[in-house]
Enzyme design. Structure first.
Site, PDB file in Angstrom:
ATOM      1  N   LYS A  83       0.861  -1.191   0.000  1.00  0.00           N
ATOM      2  CA  LYS A  83       0.000   0.000   0.000  1.00  0.00           C
ATOM      3  C   LYS A  83       0.894   1.237   0.000  1.00  0.00           C
ATOM      4  O   LYS A  83       1.808   1.352   0.833  1.00  0.00           O
ATOM      5  CB  LYS A  83      -0.822  -0.028   1.290  1.00  0.00           C
ATOM      6  CG  LYS A  83      -2.291   0.284   1.115  1.00  0.00           C
ATOM      7  CD  LYS A  83      -2.999   0.042   2.451  1.00  0.00           C
ATOM      8  CE  LYS A  83      -4.350   0.649   2.473  1.00  0.00           C
ATOM      9  NZ  LYS A  83      -4.979   0.562   3.789  1.00  0.00           N
TER      10      LYS A  83
HETATM   11  O1  G3P Z   1      -7.508   1.456   6.003  1.00  0.00           O
HETATM   12  C1  G3P Z   1      -7.944   2.616   5.406  1.00  0.00           C
HETATM   13  C2  G3P Z   1      -9.316   3.075   5.814  1.00  0.00           C
HETATM   14  O2  G3P Z   1     -10.250   2.038   5.676  1.00  0.00           O
HETATM   15  C3  G3P Z   1      -9.363   3.792   7.127  1.00  0.00           C
HETATM   16  O3  G3P Z   1     -10.661   3.975   7.603  1.00  0.00           O
HETATM   17  O4  G3P Z   1     -12.232   4.602   9.401  1.00  0.00           O
HETATM   18  O5  G3P Z   1      -9.804   5.215   9.625  1.00  0.00           O
HETATM   19  O6  G3P Z   1     -11.269   6.384   7.987  1.00  0.00           O
HETATM   20  P1  G3P Z   1     -10.989   5.104   8.712  1.00  0.00           P
END
Ligand code: G3P
Length: 217
Positions: A83
């Site tokens: 990533k």
């Molecule tokens: O892993 C990336 C993403 O899914 C993060 O989500 O909830 O931290 O905005 P969030």
């Protein structure tokens, strides 16, 4: 649509994988930082649990550092996906790693223009963050519609991995739009199962059955 879990928790991944509906795992530095132990060993264990892509993110911000970390992550297991963030260096690293047949997930995507760059750089996945867009007063799912339309227009093979899913409707909307994947925290995957009429209906079926058995006894 494929369903990934967005977590570094081995316990949660084991529990969800056991349900038989899990297609992959995404992690990020914030998620892996919460888990005890060495992150490489944890990612290796995750690859042993899930038969599907597992994303591990670089923390370097320069091209050379991203390439070094990307090679390190890719070596952990064949299921690993590197990533990288959607920056100039990230896009450059995406192009270079993809050229070496290493799968890349371009993350922190917040616009259709950025998603176009990820596809042009040969990304296997692009991760638009719908929840974080909603958080700042824009409609995250509108971005998914734009990306799916652009990728369809040009037959880009980059898969749209809807990230930052906060509730079941993000998953349902992603599926309606035709996104390839939704990645969700364990709690959101748990919420996909829930409907009060299922619980009420099951309770009634079991009660009726018990009553009938008691009468027959
Ligand atoms: O892993 C990336 C993403 O899914 C993060 O989500 O909830 O931290 O905005 P969030």
């Amino acid at each position: 649509m494929k369903l990934f879990v967005d977590t570094g928790s081995i316990k949660d991944i084991e529990a969800i994988a056991a349900l038989g509906i899990l297609d992959g795992v995404t992690t990020n530095p914030s998620l892996l930082a919460k888990e005890p132990g060495d992150f490489r060993e944890n990612l290796k264990k995750i690859c042993g649990i899930v038969k599907g892509p597992v994303s591990g993110e670089v923390t370097a911000t320069d091209f050379t550092g991203m390439m070094r970390e990307g090679h390190d992550i890719a070596k952990i297991d064949d299921c690993m996906v590197v990533k990288v963030p959607l920056t100039r260096d990230g896009i450059k690293a995406c192009k270079a790693l993809s050229g070496e047949r290493i799968r890349v997930n371009v993350t922190l995507c917040f616009s259709a223009a950025q998603a176009l760059l990820a596809a042009k750089a040969g990304a296997t996945f692009v991760s638009p963050f719908v929840g974080r867009l909603d958080d700042v007063g824009t409609n995250g799912m509108d971005l998914i519609r734009e990306i799916v339309q652009i990728y369809d227009n040009y037959d880009f093979t980059t898969e749209v991995l809807v990230a930052s899913c906060r509730h079941p409707m993000h998953v349902v909307e992603a599926a309606r739009i035709g996104a390839d994947i939704a990645t969700c925290p364990p709690a959101v995957i748990g919420a996909l199962f829930n409907h009060p009429l299922t619980s009420i209906g099951l309770e009634k079926f079991l009660k009726d059955w018990e009553q009938a058995q008691a009468v027959k006894a």
